[in-house]
Design a protein around this motif. Structure first.
Motif, PDB file in Angstrom:
ATOM      1  N   LEU A  22       0.824  -1.202   0.000  1.00  0.00           N
ATOM      2  CA  LEU A  22       0.000   0.000   0.000  1.00  0.00           C
ATOM      3  C   LEU A  22       0.863   1.259   0.000  1.00  0.00           C
ATOM      4  CD1 LEU A  22      -2.697   1.379   0.059  1.00  0.00           C
ATOM      5  CD2 LEU A  22      -2.788   1.027   2.543  1.00  0.00           C
ATOM      6  N   ARG A  26       0.828   4.167  -2.877  1.00  0.00           N
ATOM      7  CA  ARG A  26       0.598   5.565  -2.547  1.00  0.00           C
ATOM      8  C   ARG A  26       1.742   6.469  -3.030  1.00  0.00           C
ATOM      9  NH1 ARG A  26      -3.100   7.004   1.429  1.00  0.00           N
ATOM     10  NH2 ARG A  26      -1.672   8.637   2.159  1.00  0.00           N
ATOM     11  N   ASN A  28       5.198   5.883  -2.509  1.00  0.00           N
ATOM     12  CA  ASN A  28       6.410   5.870  -1.699  1.00  0.00           C
ATOM     13  C   ASN A  28       7.426   4.871  -2.253  1.00  0.00           C
ATOM     14  OD1 ASN A  28       5.583   7.568   0.793  1.00  0.00           O
ATOM     15  ND2 ASN A  28       3.873   6.146   0.505  1.00  0.00           N
ATOM     16  N   GLU A  46       2.732   9.014   6.157  1.00  0.00           N
ATOM     17  CA  GLU A  46       2.304   8.038   5.156  1.00  0.00           C
ATOM     18  C   GLU A  46       2.021   6.675   5.797  1.00  0.00           C
ATOM     19  OE1 GLU A  46       1.845   7.682   1.479  1.00  0.00           O
ATOM     20  OE2 GLU A  46       1.085   9.582   2.234  1.00  0.00           O
ATOM     21  N   ALA A  50      -1.591   4.762   5.778  1.00  0.00           N
ATOM     22  CA  ALA A  50      -1.761   3.403   5.267  1.00  0.00           C
ATOM     23  C   ALA A  50      -2.464   2.520   6.298  1.00  0.00           C
ATOM     24  CB  ALA A  50      -0.402   2.818   4.887  1.00  0.00           C
ATOM     25  N   THR A 272      -4.278  -5.662  -0.716  1.00  0.00           N
ATOM     26  CA  THR A 272      -4.658  -4.262  -0.643  1.00  0.00           C
ATOM     27  C   THR A 272      -5.842  -4.065   0.300  1.00  0.00           C
ATOM     28  OG1 THR A 272      -6.277  -4.478  -2.417  1.00  0.00           O
ATOM     29  CG2 THR A 272      -3.976  -4.056  -3.084  1.00  0.00           C
TER      30      THR A 272
END
Length: 285
Positions: A22, A26, A28, A46, A50, A272
């Motif tokens: 995840l 996003r 990263n 972050e 998540a 996910t």
């Protein structure tokens, strides 16, 4: 927030999914040897976001971003301790969920693929020392339970069982069912029983394996709550740090895992929030 031990006695509890997956989705960068711990260090907001996404999807337990964090590595030890504590506080701040502090295998700290074999060249005493400080820091940081996960060999299970017995805090222990470290007949089952023999261990099982490995891994498992959170069927190449192969919808198999005794159910790598929402619907239905 649920009382984990009490709830496990009554119904299945939903775990989160692939945190690194995840974070990458996003935007990263998780390609370094530190994996999600790099984001924990450099962009903690972050990590919190998540965790929150998985809670919003139905996860009742979130696993911290401490899997690939350990002492005597490239990060100074004082910074490692601070990051371990940060991993717990971020998960706590993300929402109403049980916080499970991730304790990965020694191979995860090396980031060389040995987490899938357990071939470290370490003795039982050396393995105990390798895990001890991290276990103590995470247990002191306020986690509800230790998530000892992806353990690839009977010897490392034994080392962790001895350390957990001394520590006497709630933990679940999950083994890497596809690891070549469990190639001998019955060695996985024996290792599950070793973990389950520790009084403070509330569940044992498997993770980071192909979904079709789960039924065989649970056959002969000890009579305590089981934990199951496989990946989506893809294979990790440690040399190129890439995934290969097809994916499987985890929710399709989740009811059969529950029927086999699983009480902590979720997803590992490549899963996910959508997968966790589907698993939650399947096991709660």
């Amino acid at each position: 927030m649920i009382d984990l031990v009490d709830t496990l006695a009554r119904r299945p509890v939903v775990l989160d999914g692939g945190l690194g997956t995840l974070l990458e989705a996003r935007g990263n960068d998780v390609t370094s040897a530190l994996w999600s711990a790099r984001v924990l260090r450099d962009d903690p907001a972050e990590v919190r976001a998540a965790h929150a996404a998985f809670i919003d999807a139905g996860a009742e337990v979130v696993i911290t971003a401490s899997y690939q964090l350990g002492f005597a590595g490239e990060i100074p030890d004082d910074d490692v301790e601070a990051l371990l504590r940060r991993s717990v506080s971020l998960a706590r701040d993300a929402g109403e969920a049980v916080v499970a502090a991730s304790v990965g295998p020694v191979g995860a700290l090396r980031a060389d693929g040995s987490e899938y074999t357990g071939a470290y060249g370490l003795t039982l005493a050396e393995l105990r020392r390798a895990h001890r400080r991290r276990l103590h820091v995470l247990s002191d940081a306020g986690a509800d339970v230790l998530a000892v996960e992806t353990i690839p060999s009977p010897l490392e299970v034994e080392a962790l069982a001895l350390e957990l017995a001394d520590l006497d805090v709630p933990a679940f222990v999950s083994l890497s069912a596809d690891s070549t470290g469990f190639s001998a007949t019955g060695s996985l089952t024996s290792a599950l029983r070793t973990a389950a023999s520790v009084r403070s261990v509330v569940a044992v099982g498997v993770n980071c394996c192909a979904p079709d490995s789960v039924p065989g891994a649970l056959a002969g498992a000890p009579d305590i709550p089981l934990v199951v959170y496989p990946n989506t069927g893809e294979t990790w190449d440690a040399a190129t740090r890439t995934w290969h192969g097809g994916t499987a919808p985890l929710a399709d198999d989740a009811p059969s895992w529950v029927a086999a005794g699983a009480r902590l159910v979720g997803g590992c790598c490549r899963s996910t929030p959508a997968d966790i929402a589907a698993i939650a619907a399947a096991v709660r239905g």
